[in-house]
Design a protein around this motif. Structure first.
Motif, PDB file in Angstrom:
ATOM      1  N   ALA A   1      11.047  56.492  88.049  1.00 44.91           N
ATOM      2  CA  ALA A   1      10.812  55.123  88.525  1.00 44.91           C
ATOM      3  C   ALA A   1      10.991  54.069  87.441  1.00 44.91           C
ATOM      4  CB  ALA A   1       9.408  55.029  89.110  1.00 44.91           C
ATOM      5  N   ALA A   2      10.843  54.446  86.183  1.00 44.36           N
ATOM      6  CA  ALA A   2      10.796  53.481  85.075  1.00 44.36           C
ATOM      7  C   ALA A   2      11.944  52.464  85.051  1.00 44.36           C
ATOM      8  CB  ALA A   2      10.698  54.221  83.742  1.00 44.36           C
ATOM      9  N   PRO A   3      13.218  52.863  85.179  1.00 45.28           N
ATOM     10  CA  PRO A   3      14.284  51.865  85.029  1.00 45.28           C
ATOM     11  C   PRO A   3      14.538  50.994  86.262  1.00 45.28           C
ATOM     12  CG  PRO A   3      15.254  54.014  85.384  1.00 45.28           C
ATOM     13  CD  PRO A   3      13.769  54.219  85.288  1.00 45.28           C
ATOM     14  N   PHE A   4      13.891  51.300  87.357  1.00 43.16           N
ATOM     15  CA  PHE A   4      14.162  50.560  88.589  1.00 43.16           C
ATOM     16  C   PHE A   4      13.240  49.359  88.727  1.00 43.16           C
ATOM     17  CE2 PHE A   4      15.516  54.930  89.460  1.00 43.16           C
ATOM     18  CZ  PHE A   4      16.835  54.692  89.796  1.00 43.16           C
ATOM     19  N   ASP A   5      13.800  48.285  89.262  1.00 46.04           N
ATOM     20  CA  ASP A   5      13.035  47.062  89.479  1.00 46.04           C
ATOM     21  C   ASP A   5      12.374  47.121  90.855  1.00 46.04           C
ATOM     22  OD1 ASP A   5      11.990  44.551  89.032  1.00 46.04           O
ATOM     23  OD2 ASP A   5      13.781  43.523  89.793  1.00 46.04           O
ATOM     24  N   MET A   6      11.505  48.136  91.007  1.00 52.40           N
ATOM     25  CA  MET A   6      10.760  48.305  92.255  1.00 52.40           C
ATOM     26  C   MET A   6       9.514  49.108  91.938  1.00 52.40           C
ATOM     27  SD  MET A   6      13.067  51.169  94.293  1.00 52.40           S
ATOM     28  CE  MET A   6      14.614  50.312  94.116  1.00 52.40           C
ATOM     29  N   SER A   7       8.594  49.116  92.856  1.00 55.36           N
ATOM     30  CA  SER A   7       7.342  49.837  92.635  1.00 55.36           C
ATOM     31  C   SER A   7       7.589  51.348  92.622  1.00 55.36           C
ATOM     32  CB  SER A   7       6.342  49.491  93.735  1.00 55.36           C
ATOM     33  OG  SER A   7       6.772  50.036  94.972  1.00 55.36           O
ATOM     34  N   GLN A   8       6.653  52.064  92.021  1.00 55.06           N
ATOM     35  CA  GLN A   8       6.752  53.523  92.027  1.00 55.06           C
ATOM     36  C   GLN A   8       6.656  54.046  93.456  1.00 55.06           C
ATOM     37  OE1 GLN A   8       4.773  55.648  88.922  1.00 55.06           O
ATOM     38  NE2 GLN A   8       4.632  57.518  90.132  1.00 55.06           N
ATOM     39  N   THR A   9       5.912  53.354  94.299  1.00 50.56           N
ATOM     40  CA  THR A   9       5.808  53.736  95.707  1.00 50.56           C
ATOM     41  C   THR A   9       7.171  53.674  96.394  1.00 50.56           C
ATOM     42  OG1 THR A   9       3.540  52.939  95.792  1.00 50.56           O
ATOM     43  CG2 THR A   9       4.664  53.220  97.898  1.00 50.56           C
ATOM     44  N   ALA A  10       7.931  52.624  96.106  1.00 50.62           N
ATOM     45  CA  ALA A  10       9.270  52.490  96.691  1.00 50.62           C
ATOM     46  C   ALA A  10      10.188  53.603  96.192  1.00 50.62           C
ATOM     47  CB  ALA A  10       9.860  51.124  96.369  1.00 50.62           C
ATOM     48  N   VAL A  11      10.111  53.899  94.901  1.00 49.38           N
ATOM     49  CA  VAL A  11      10.930  54.983  94.344  1.00 49.38           C
ATOM     50  C   VAL A  11      10.512  56.316  94.971  1.00 49.38           C
ATOM     51  CG1 VAL A  11      11.520  56.269  92.242  1.00 49.38           C
ATOM     52  CG2 VAL A  11      11.431  53.767  92.201  1.00 49.38           C
ATOM     53  N   THR A  12       9.219  56.504  95.185  1.00 47.50           N
ATOM     54  CA  THR A  12       8.716  57.725  95.817  1.00 47.50           C
ATOM     55  C   THR A  12       9.314  57.888  97.214  1.00 47.50           C
ATOM     56  OG1 THR A  12       6.669  57.653  94.552  1.00 47.50           O
ATOM     57  CG2 THR A  12       6.633  58.939  96.582  1.00 47.50           C
ATOM     58  N   ARG A  13       9.441  56.798  97.945  1.00 54.44           N
ATOM     59  CA  ARG A  13      10.058  56.866  99.277  1.00 54.44           C
ATOM     60  C   ARG A  13      11.500  57.343  99.178  1.00 54.44           C
ATOM     61  NH1 ARG A  13       8.227  51.262 100.520  1.00 54.44           N
ATOM     62  NH2 ARG A  13       5.996  51.510 100.698  1.00 54.44           N
ATOM     63  N   HIS A  14      12.233  56.828  98.184  1.00 58.92           N
ATOM     64  CA  HIS A  14      13.616  57.271  97.981  1.00 58.92           C
ATOM     65  C   HIS A  14      13.654  58.762  97.646  1.00 58.92           C
ATOM     66  CE1 HIS A  14      15.836  53.528  98.300  1.00 58.92           C
ATOM     67  NE2 HIS A  14      14.944  52.928  97.525  1.00 58.92           N
ATOM     68  N   VAL A  15      12.734  59.197  96.806  1.00 55.76           N
ATOM     69  CA  VAL A  15      12.684  60.619  96.432  1.00 55.76           C
ATOM     70  C   VAL A  15      12.383  61.473  97.664  1.00 55.76           C
ATOM     71  CG1 VAL A  15      11.391  62.344  95.108  1.00 55.76           C
ATOM     72  CG2 VAL A  15      12.152  60.230  94.003  1.00 55.76           C
ATOM     73  N   HIS A  16      11.530  60.990  98.547  1.00 61.03           N
ATOM     74  CA  HIS A  16      11.228  61.740  99.777  1.00 61.03           C
ATOM     75  C   HIS A  16      12.477  61.893 100.652  1.00 61.03           C
ATOM     76  CE1 HIS A  16       7.030  62.520  99.303  1.00 61.03           C
ATOM     77  NE2 HIS A  16       6.721  61.248  99.184  1.00 61.03           N
ATOM     78  N   VAL A  17      13.292  60.843 100.732  1.00 63.09           N
ATOM     79  CA  VAL A  17      14.539  60.928 101.502  1.00 63.09           C
ATOM     80  C   VAL A  17      15.445  61.994 100.883  1.00 63.09           C
ATOM     81  CG1 VAL A  17      16.642  59.696 102.176  1.00 63.09           C
ATOM     82  CG2 VAL A  17      14.413  58.556 102.362  1.00 63.09           C
ATOM     83  N   LEU A  18      15.547  61.968  99.562  1.00 65.82           N
ATOM     84  CA  LEU A  18      16.364  62.965  98.866  1.00 65.82           C
ATOM     85  C   LEU A  18      15.815  64.375  99.080  1.00 65.82           C
ATOM     86  CD1 LEU A  18      16.945  60.981  95.558  1.00 65.82           C
ATOM     87  CD2 LEU A  18      18.681  61.519  97.294  1.00 65.82           C
ATOM     88  N   GLU A  19      14.500  64.480  99.054  1.00 67.74           N
ATOM     89  CA  GLU A  19      13.858  65.783  99.270  1.00 67.74           C
ATOM     90  C   GLU A  19      14.106  66.273 100.699  1.00 67.74           C
ATOM     91  OE1 GLU A  19       9.558  67.832  98.303  1.00 67.74           O
ATOM     92  OE2 GLU A  19       9.569  65.728  98.924  1.00 67.74           O
ATOM     93  N   ASP A  20      13.979  65.387 101.676  1.00 63.88           N
ATOM     94  CA  ASP A  20      14.224  65.759 103.073  1.00 63.88           C
ATOM     95  C   ASP A  20      15.670  66.208 103.300  1.00 63.88           C
ATOM     96  OD1 ASP A  20      11.596  65.183 103.689  1.00 63.88           O
ATOM     97  OD2 ASP A  20      12.045  63.227 104.588  1.00 63.88           O
ATOM     98  N   ALA A  21      16.597  65.647 102.521  1.00 65.50           N
ATOM     99  CA  ALA A  21      18.008  66.034 102.618  1.00 65.50           C
ATOM    100  C   ALA A  21      18.301  67.312 101.830  1.00 65.50           C
ATOM    101  CB  ALA A  21      18.898  64.899 102.118  1.00 65.50           C
ATOM    102  N   GLY A  22      17.308  67.807 101.117  1.00 67.15           N
ATOM    103  CA  GLY A  22      17.491  69.026 100.335  1.00 67.15           C
ATOM    104  C   GLY A  22      18.140  68.805  98.987  1.00 67.15           C
ATOM    105  N   LEU A  23      18.263  67.541  98.576  1.00 67.99           N
ATOM    106  CA  LEU A  23      18.931  67.210  97.319  1.00 67.99           C
ATOM    107  C   LEU A  23      18.004  67.245  96.110  1.00 67.99           C
ATOM    108  CD1 LEU A  23      21.060  64.285  98.728  1.00 67.99           C
ATOM    109  CD2 LEU A  23      21.929  66.504  97.944  1.00 67.99           C
ATOM    110  N   VAL A  24      16.710  67.213  96.362  1.00 64.06           N
ATOM    111  CA  VAL A  24      15.713  67.176  95.291  1.00 64.06           C
ATOM    112  C   VAL A  24      14.561  68.098  95.677  1.00 64.06           C
ATOM    113  CG1 VAL A  24      13.968  65.673  94.216  1.00 64.06           C
ATOM    114  CG2 VAL A  24      16.280  64.833  94.525  1.00 64.06           C
ATOM    115  N   THR A  25      14.011  68.763  94.685  1.00 71.71           N
ATOM    116  CA  THR A  25      12.759  69.482  94.889  1.00 71.71           C
ATOM    117  C   THR A  25      11.682  68.750  94.107  1.00 71.71           C
ATOM    118  OG1 THR A  25      13.192  70.967  93.027  1.00 71.71           O
ATOM    119  CG2 THR A  25      13.832  71.737  95.214  1.00 71.71           C
ATOM    120  N   VAL A  26      10.484  68.708  94.679  1.00 68.85           N
ATOM    121  CA  VAL A  26       9.354  68.054  94.031  1.00 68.85           C
ATOM    122  C   VAL A  26       8.240  69.093  93.903  1.00 68.85           C
ATOM    123  CG1 VAL A  26       7.655  66.195  94.180  1.00 68.85           C
ATOM    124  CG2 VAL A  26       9.976  65.830  95.055  1.00 68.85           C
ATOM    125  N   GLU A  27       7.759  69.215  92.682  1.00 67.31           N
ATOM    126  CA  GLU A  27       6.683  70.166  92.404  1.00 67.31           C
ATOM    127  C   GLU A  27       5.532  69.424  91.749  1.00 67.31           C
ATOM    128  OE1 GLU A  27       5.869  73.890  89.416  1.00 67.31           O
ATOM    129  OE2 GLU A  27       7.917  73.553  90.102  1.00 67.31           O
TER     130      GLU A  27
END
Length: 107
Positions: A34-60
């Motif tokens: 989230a650090a380099p993005f000009d948005m809240s960590q919550t917003a970045v988390t939403r993007h990560v969830h989309v990536l995770e739902d698509a199978g592109l990212v794993t979150v542990e």
């Protein structure tokens, strides 16, 4: 089998593509993603969830920290699907090149 609709939808957003580029260098905690993005960590988390739902990212979750890692297999499936259109585009571009050559020779 990869859900190509979810993959292409996830890849359609520039922030998510930027996240994937960062993760291509290795696993990162969500806060570092989230650090380099000009948005809240919550917003970045939403993007990560989309990536995770698509199978592109794993979150542990380790303790209180969520670590994210790239999963490239779904992108490989998308590339394979796109690759099936290569003959179509090669033929079209070859035809275009011939037309341009004819036009140039007629001038």
């Amino acid at each position: 089998m990869t859900d190509l609709n979810a993959v292409f939808s996830a890849l359609g957003d520039e922030t998510r593509r930027a996240i994937l580029m960062r993760l291509a260098e290795g696993e990162l905690p969500l806060s570092r993603i989230a650090a380099p993005f000009d948005m809240s960590q919550t917003a970045v988390t939403r993007h990560v969830h989309v990536l995770e739902d698509a199978g592109l990212v794993t979150v542990e979750k380790r303790g209180r920290v969520r670590h994210c890692a790239l999963t490239a297999a779904p992108m490989s499936d998308a590339v394979s699907w796109l690759e099936s259109y290569r003959p179509f585009w090669v033929e079209r571009l070859d035809t275009l090149a011939l037309m341009i050559a004819r036009e140039t020779n007629n001038d």
